[in-house]
Design an enzyme around this catalytic site. Sequence first.
Site, short mmCIF file in Angstrom:
data_model
loop_
_atom_site.label_atom_id
_atom_site.label_comp_id
_atom_site.label_asym_id
_atom_site.label_seq_id
_atom_site.Cartn_x
_atom_site.Cartn_y
_atom_site.Cartn_z
CG HIS A 62 -1.85 -1.13 1.31
ND1 HIS A 62 -3.12 -1.11 0.77
CD2 HIS A 62 -1.71 -2.35 1.87
CE1 HIS A 62 -3.72 -2.27 0.99
NE2 HIS A 62 -2.88 -3.05 1.65
NE ARG A 64 -1.79 3.30 3.61
CZ ARG A 64 -2.57 2.29 3.95
NH1 ARG A 64 -3.52 1.89 3.11
NH2 ARG A 64 -2.42 1.68 5.09
CG ASN A 94 -6.54 0.05 -0.07
OD1 ASN A 94 -5.46 0.04 -0.63
ND2 ASN A 94 -6.69 -0.25 1.22
CG ASN A 277 -8.20 -5.42 9.57
OD1 ASN A 277 -8.21 -5.64 10.77
ND2 ASN A 277 -8.79 -4.36 9.04
CG ASP A 304 -1.24 -6.05 4.21
OD1 ASP A 304 -1.51 -5.11 3.44
OD2 ASP A 304 -2.01 -6.43 5.12
#
Length: 429
Positions: A62, A64, A94, A277, A304
């Site tokens: 990620h 961002r 995301n 998560n 992750d």
Amino acid sequence: MILIKNGRVIDPAKGTDDVMDMVIDGGKIKAIGHYPENGEYETVIDASGLTVGPGLIDVHVHFRDPGLTYKEDIGTGAASAKKGGFTTVVTMANTKPPVDSEETVRYVLEEGKKTGIHVLPAACVSVGMKGQGLTDMDALKAAGAVGFTDDGIPLMDQKLVRQAMLKAKELDVPLSFHEEDPAFISENGIHAGEAAKALGIQGSPALAEDALVARDCMLALHTGASVNIQHISSVNSVRMVKLAKELGADVTAEVTPHHFTLTESAVLEHGAMAKMNPPLRTEKDRLGIIEGIRDGSIDMIATDHAPHSAEEKAVEPVWKAPSGIIGLETALALAVTNLVKPGHLTMVQLMEKMSLNPAKLYRFDKGSVAEGADADLVIFDENERWTVTEDDIASKSHNTPFIGAELYGRVKYTICGGRIVYEDKKTQA
């Protein structure tokens, strides 16, 4: 040209592990053998006592960017990757806006080209990550998306999931799934076990993961799609993936270093720095994950890498803080320390999990160390013991429980496309 002398060269594609020299020229591995040092080389790297492997590939990061760049951006995320020995990363979708348009796919690719490594976007499965309708997967692939995922949000409409699998099969691209059914989760990021009891909450049970893994393994079997189970955390899910493989499904699984290193008790010690998560689970789950890594049920190690600001992670109570930790700088060392040193994996097998198998999933022509291959390499000292400090983190965010950890395996050089993109300047006794 670059000459790498006397390195322990690991090629997971051939299963070889030999002390050799290597010549790099024009972005490619020109030759592997034994060569004298002479004046024709621009750079000579003495790799005596060091391991030379294929550049690491992380299928789950990620960065961002766009939209959440106070946590990370593509430049700083790539800096973290280079420091950790990664030459290729697949970014999750995301962001804000999510990667559901050709424009956003192209943005990630263009920003990635500035970094010196391969930054490749996965696009959304569903429009806006709302789980209601498929994106234009044909157009997104044509724009440069290497796969599809709604990571961070589980897809609950099984009909939509099946449609996505059929389209992905047609396009010959992988789908990656975040497997947590919210119907079974009271508070996310903390296992429904001893840690949750100590905090006075119910938490997130393994059932939430197991239920969706079972569903998607069977959908993969019946559609023939290439399906990757992300950040697996439950021993039962590992066994289901193993069964799906035995039945003939094209299913792979990735695991994070934190899930094979820590258990739920880390939340009580490190607070939100150990909240993610799916959550850290029991010692039985951790040992089951290691067994899955050993027997091939788990194909890949992925970080992750999930940056959050210090202010976000400081939110109390702990279960209201955002989930996720960074991981690019420490992934290789955690794997060497917890998998290679105890004898669970050989170094060749570790390079399979961290380079060759990720390349196979995404159809990248990478993951090998052979003449004519791209000169994407990591050079590291598997025996150097070092203590993780804040200075070792290149990310904008420092949300990790591993500050202060003593680990084996330190990256010395990262080479991408024949260029040295990272060199370790730090020597620790």
